[in-house]
Design a protein around this motif. Structure first.
Motif, short mmCIF file in Angstrom:
data_model
loop_
_atom_site.label_atom_id
_atom_site.label_comp_id
_atom_site.label_asym_id
_atom_site.label_seq_id
_atom_site.Cartn_x
_atom_site.Cartn_y
_atom_site.Cartn_z
N GLU A 103 -7.25 -0.47 2.75
CA GLU A 103 -6.26 0.60 2.87
C GLU A 103 -6.17 1.45 1.60
N LEU A 104 -6.49 0.85 0.45
CA LEU A 104 -6.43 1.59 -0.81
C LEU A 104 -7.76 2.25 -1.17
N VAL A 147 0.83 -1.20 0.00
CA VAL A 147 0.00 0.00 0.00
C VAL A 147 0.87 1.25 0.00
N VAL A 172 -6.23 4.99 -6.61
CA VAL A 172 -5.61 3.83 -7.26
C VAL A 172 -6.66 2.76 -7.56
N ILE A 178 -7.66 -1.10 -8.30
CA ILE A 178 -7.17 -2.43 -7.94
C ILE A 178 -7.59 -3.43 -9.00
N VAL A 181 1.12 4.01 -3.15
CA VAL A 181 0.78 5.42 -2.97
C VAL A 181 1.96 6.31 -3.32
N THR A 217 -7.80 6.04 -1.79
CA THR A 217 -6.87 6.55 -2.81
C THR A 217 -7.52 6.40 -4.18
#
Length: 487
Positions: A244-245, A214, A250, A252, A218, A248
């Motif tokens: 945890e992502l 993670v 981002v 997956i 980031v 963000t």
């Protein structure tokens, strides 16, 4: 320094967002333009085409419903998922959704006009659908080609970090690097601590360990993280990483232990929180069914008839050049290892087979390679170079198709000597009839490595469909005209 880092991160984030939405924005713009042109074209055709008796008030109808019709059409495509980012740019799902959305929209218009007793010109409506469907599909196809070209040049690309074992990272990076049109640029990897190094064996920079996935993702300003095999030890760790992502930008992605499998062979089945992937078996038996055989017979007969003048001209050119035989018969291996005589126009000097050893050193794949291809083969005659450039030497193979020895589409027909050197996996190429064209031809022909040629042929064998055959035939026209890999 902090300000510069924050600024760089902001710019990278904006670029990532634009790369993500740009194809969707372009698809909307292209569709609206096509719809507008088709709407006005249908109205013009309704008023001017001679087989329509009366023009009526089509011009007034167009002014009244033109804009709502185009906007409504686009909204229906939006609702049916034709603008979803995950369907744009690859596969046939995009085209299916455009077709489905258009037909649904046509049905809605028909029902509304019937219930509201609105006098909608049937000729205008007919032309709208008749022109609209192919125009939209063509627009999406051209847009896809433009996006692919931009991605090959490094534009509209996604920055990707791959998490997993070194072997898995290298396999994923190799596929994404080979298929650069997908727009996934691997910028680094995170691997298990036990495999810590500056780079993977394949040369992908290692940015950290999987325990710090993670934080590394980031810090790297990537916009996609691919979790491959070895990235996590349990489903619980994968769920924690997703948590945890979550805050963000981002994206997956998970890489299953499946490669070279068509989308329509995989189905996801939820079961008590588990996402089970159901894999349909290989389709090589389907490729031998009567539907494909009938398609081959009809297509070969029609194309042979259309190509007859070209056959005559080519035969005269070959005969006049050196007085040798026009046709060249070469023994090839067909389905299930059966031997047959493959017909071709002679493009080499007489007794060219006896000169193979003399030019073996020029084999572009290596002197000991299974395939023999010489880019500047001195045995090729002057007319032979021309007919090879445009694949005219292979036109007589329509006769092989009619005789049932070959198919219009399939793996490349191998020589007996090549088959003797096949591994067990490669022998699966012989499960279907060889083809006059195939994925190997539309992807580069002789420019392909042996490994890529095998991969494409096996993909075709395992994932055959009639739609794929039609797509390959359409792409063959471009491959022949471009002459890429033809020598």
């Amino acid at each position: 320094m902090i300000i510069n880092e924050e600024h760089t991160s902001t710019v990278a984030a904006r670029a990532a967002r634009w790369n993500h939405v740009a194809p969707t924005v372009a698809a909307v713009v292209v569709d609206l333009l096509v719809m507008s042109l088709v709407t006005y074209g249908a109205a013009f055709g309704r008023m001017r085409l001679p087989f329509f008796q009366e023009t009526g008030d089509v011009d007034n109808l167009l002014r009244a419903v033109g804009v709502p019709l185009v906007v409504g059409w686009a909204l229906v495509l939006l609702v049916t998922g034709a603008y979803a980012s995950h369907v744009l740019g690859a596969g046939t799902t995009e085209y299916k959704l455009v077709l489905r959305g258009t037909l649904i929209g046509a049905g809605v218009v028909g029902v509304v006009c019937y219930l509201a007793k609105f006098q909608f010109s049937r000729g205008f409506f007919f032309l709208l659908i008749l022109l609209g469907v192919p125009a939209l599909l063509l627009g999406r196809f051209l847009l896809r080609r433009a996006v692919h070209a931009a991605r090959r040049k490094g534009r509209l690309a996604h920055r990707v970090v791959v998490a997993g074992s070194s072997a898995q990272v290298d396999e994923v990076a190799r596929v994404l690097g080979r298929e650069s049109w997908l727009g996934y640029q691997v910028i680094g990897a995170v691997v298990p601590s036990a495999e810590a190094a500056e780079a993977t064996p394949g040369g992908v920079p290692v940015l950290g360990s999987t325990a710090r996935t993670v934080a590394v993702v980031v810090d790297s300003d990537c916009d996609i993280v691919l979790f491959a095999g070895g990235a996590v030890e349990s489903a619980q760790q994968m769920r924690r990483a997703a948590w945890e992502l979550a805050d963000t930008p981002v994206q997956i992605m998970l890489v299953p232990q499946l490669t070279d499998v068509a989308n329509d062979r995989v189905r996801v089945r939820p079961a008590a929180g588990l996402q089970l992937m159901e894999l349909e078996g290989p389709r090589h038996q389907n490729a031998s069914r009567i539907s494909k055989r009938l398609f081959d017979l009809a297509g070969a007969s029609l194309l042979l008839l259309l190509a007859s003048p070209l056959l005559l001209v080519t035969a005269i050119a070959v005969k006049v050049h050196d007085g040798g035989p026009v046709m060249f018969r070469q023994q090839r291996v067909g389905r299930n290892g059966d031997l047959f005589d493959c017909f071709k126009f002679r493009s080499m000097v007489v007794h060219a087979d006896a000169l193979v050893a003399a030019v073996a050193s020029s084999n572009r794949h290596g002197a000991d390679h299974v395939l023999f291809k010489a880019e500047n083969d001195p045995r090729i005659t002057a007319p032979g170079r021309l007919i090879r450039r445009f694949s005219l030497d292979e036109v007589p193979q329509f006769l092989n198709v009619l005789r049932g020895e070959m198919s219009l589409v399939g793996p490349r027909p191998p020589l007996p000597g090549e088959v003797e050197r096949y591994s067990d996996d490669v022998r699966r190429r012989l499960a279907v009839r060889p083809g006059m064209t195939g994925l190997w031809q539309v992807s580069g022909r002789s420019d392909l490595s042996w490994e890529d040629s095998v991969r494409l042929d096996l993909y075709y064998v395992d994932n055959w469909s009639l739609v794929q055959d039609l797509a390959i035939l359409a792409r063959t026209i471009g491959a022949v005209l471009s002459s890429r890999g033809a020598y």
